[in-house]
Design an enzyme around this catalytic site. Structure first.
Site, PDB file in Angstrom:
ATOM      1  N   ASP A   1       0.818  -1.215   0.000  1.00  0.00           N
ATOM      2  CA  ASP A   1       0.000   0.000   0.000  1.00  0.00           C
ATOM      3  C   ASP A   1       0.853   1.267   0.000  1.00  0.00           C
ATOM      4  O   ASP A   1       2.085   1.200  -0.071  1.00  0.00           O
ATOM      5  CB  ASP A   1      -0.953  -0.060   1.222  1.00  0.00           C
TER       6      ASP A   1
ATOM      7  N   ASP B   1      -9.622   3.734  -3.871  1.00  0.00           N
ATOM      8  CA  ASP B   1     -10.360   2.514  -3.507  1.00  0.00           C
ATOM      9  C   ASP B   1     -11.752   2.452  -4.138  1.00  0.00           C
ATOM     10  O   ASP B   1     -12.453   3.455  -4.233  1.00  0.00           O
ATOM     11  CB  ASP B   1     -10.527   2.424  -1.984  1.00  0.00           C
TER      12      ASP B   1
END
Ligand SMILES: *[C@@H]1O[C@H](CO)[C@@H](O)[C@H](O)[C@H]1NC(C)=O
Ligand SMILES: *[C@@H]1O[C@H](CO)[C@@H](O)[C@H](O)[C@H]1NC(C)=O
Length: 430
Positions: free
Chosen positions: A148, A208
């Site tokens: 991430d 996202d």
């Protein structure tokens, strides 16, 4: 001289260099814990979903990665060793034993960390700890790392700065000697599609995903891939499709894959037809496909949807993704045409109806489908609708009938030459 120049140009795309870890000839498939469980994970949740994947026949269909997302460790590294420590309350039998159980079922195991000081949920990240963490992950026998971008200490903002931060983990993983699929979750910042293929197997291209077809949300502020603003989250599937469409030209079996984020099918925010579009487009654009729901509690129609072997065969074909040939205003929205060639000479064609009204008998011209391969327009093709399973033949055009927010997708197989006779339309040429 002229023809030599043309030849060089023509072969240039084939020499794209990929990360050399032997993985990712086709985009990966599997399950990831985040979309449904967010931080609420433990060994019971991970193992029961793996079991459910196996029992539902999904492992057999190719969904072979079980990926555990954020929130698996203690809040602090071990003060003695400096290592990240799995949370013993969430994993009372230890993380190694869980991974072994997952391997014994026949799956590969995916781990999560961040190229930052912390993960997105505030657990220890791997920035400047790449080697010690990669070694630990390899000791645990992981097969995949989702990496991430949270808490990156400002080490972003130019492609080179981001590249270095992600390259460090790529090299650390390589040093372990264990082949580990390396999945960047860098949200499409710093034009990741221009530099990721030499260090990674896949790269996220957007903020996202959110379980919505095309709802506007200011938290996903960009409408196009080249927006300089923050990438955000709460991105609808059409927001992601629109960003992915131009970027898939950077992907393929010899480079790596644009990751459009984990699936929302089964989480309840979209209609059946919208989930058809979600699944079809993730397959046609060759995004990694990771289910993001509670698999042990899946309706039969959603299970059937993600089990469609014809759509999975397109996704797992060793070929580049389809391209968007056009996007036109239709009703109160748009209609999109995608087409792409498959490794055996077949083609895949998809039509998305983004409007709230049905699309009825729209002619999809071969001259639009085969823009780069004009000769193909002269053939009759055997066609199969990959959702209804209807088969027929077509010459010069396909006829699209698509529900609101749905997608029609066909596989086309070359039948006979059609240079002097168009009467084959609708008939079997054999
Ligand atoms: C490490 O990198 C080298 C050179 O690119 C490659 O040949 C090798 O297969 C890689 N090993 C692993 C485990 O990824
Ligand atoms: C994991 O979480 C579930 C649901 O919150 C709970 O029922 C289960 O007992 C937990 N298992 C462990 C090992 O903590």
């Amino acid at each position: 001289m002229l023809s030599f120049t043309l030849l060089v140009l023509a072969i240039a795309p084939a020499v794209i260099r990929a990360l050399d870890n032997g993985l990712g000839q086709t985009p990966p498939m599997g399950w990831n814990s985040w979309n449904h469980y967010t931080c609420d994970i433990n060994e019971t949740v991970i193992l029961s979903n793996a079991k459910a994947m196996e029992e539902a026949g999904l492992l057999e269909l190719g969904y072979n990665y079980i990926v555990m997302d954020d929130c698996w460790s203690k809040r602090e590294r071990d003060p003695e060793t400096g290592e990240i420590v799995p949370d013993p309350e969430k994993f009372p039998h230890g993380i190694e034993s869980m991974i072994e159980e997952i391997h014994n079922m026949g799956f590969k195991f995916g781990m999560y960390s961040s190229a930052g000081k912390y993960t997105c949920a505030g657990y220890p990240g791997s920035l400047d700890h790449e080697e010690i963490d990669a070694k630990k992950f390899a000791d645990w026998k992981i097969d995949y790392l989702k990496y991430d971008n949270c808490f990156n200490q400002g080490r972003s903002g130019t492609p080179l700065i981001s590249y270095k931060r992600y390259e460090a983990m790529s090299e650390a993983l390589n040093k372990t000697g264990r082949p580990i699929f390396y999945a960047l979750c860098q949200w499409g910042e710093d034009q990741v599609w221009n530099w990721a293929s030499t260090v990674a197997n896949s790269w996220r291209i957007t903020g996202d995903i959110y379980d919505s077809f095309n709802r506007y949300d200011i938290r996903c502020p960009c409408e196009t891939y080249d927006c300089p603003s923050l990438q955000g989250y709460h991105c609808s599937i059409m927001n992601i499709v629109n960003k992915a469409a131009p970027l898939v030209q950077k992907t393929g079996p010899n480079s790596g894959w644009s990751d459009m984020d984990m699936l929302e099918i089964g989480n309840g925010g979209m209609t059946y037809d919208e989930y058809i579009t979600h699944f079809t487009m993730w397959a046609v654009l060759k995004s990694p496909i990771f289910l993001g729901n509670d698999v042990s509690n899946m309706t039969p129609d959603h299970l059937e949807l993600v089990s469609n072997p014809d759509v999975i065969a397109v996704h797992q074909d060793v070929s580049a993704p389809a391209n968007r040939m056009w996007k036109k205003p239709f009703g109160d929205g748009y209609v999109h045409l995608f087409s792409g060639s498959l490794s055996n000479g077949d083609w895949v064609v998809a039509v998305i109806n983004e409007a709230n009204v049905p699309l009825v008998e729209m002619s999809i011209l071969f001259s639009d489908i085969f823009i780069d391969n004009r000769d193909n327009t002269k053939f009759v093709w055997n066609i199969k609708d990959l959702w209804t399973k209807e088969t027929t033949t077509a010459a010069r055009h396909l006829t699209a009938d698509v529900a609101p927010h749905g997608t029609q997708v066909w596989r086309l197989q070359k039948a006979t030459h059609n240079s002097y006779n168009y009467y084959w339309v609708g008939h079997n040429p054999n």
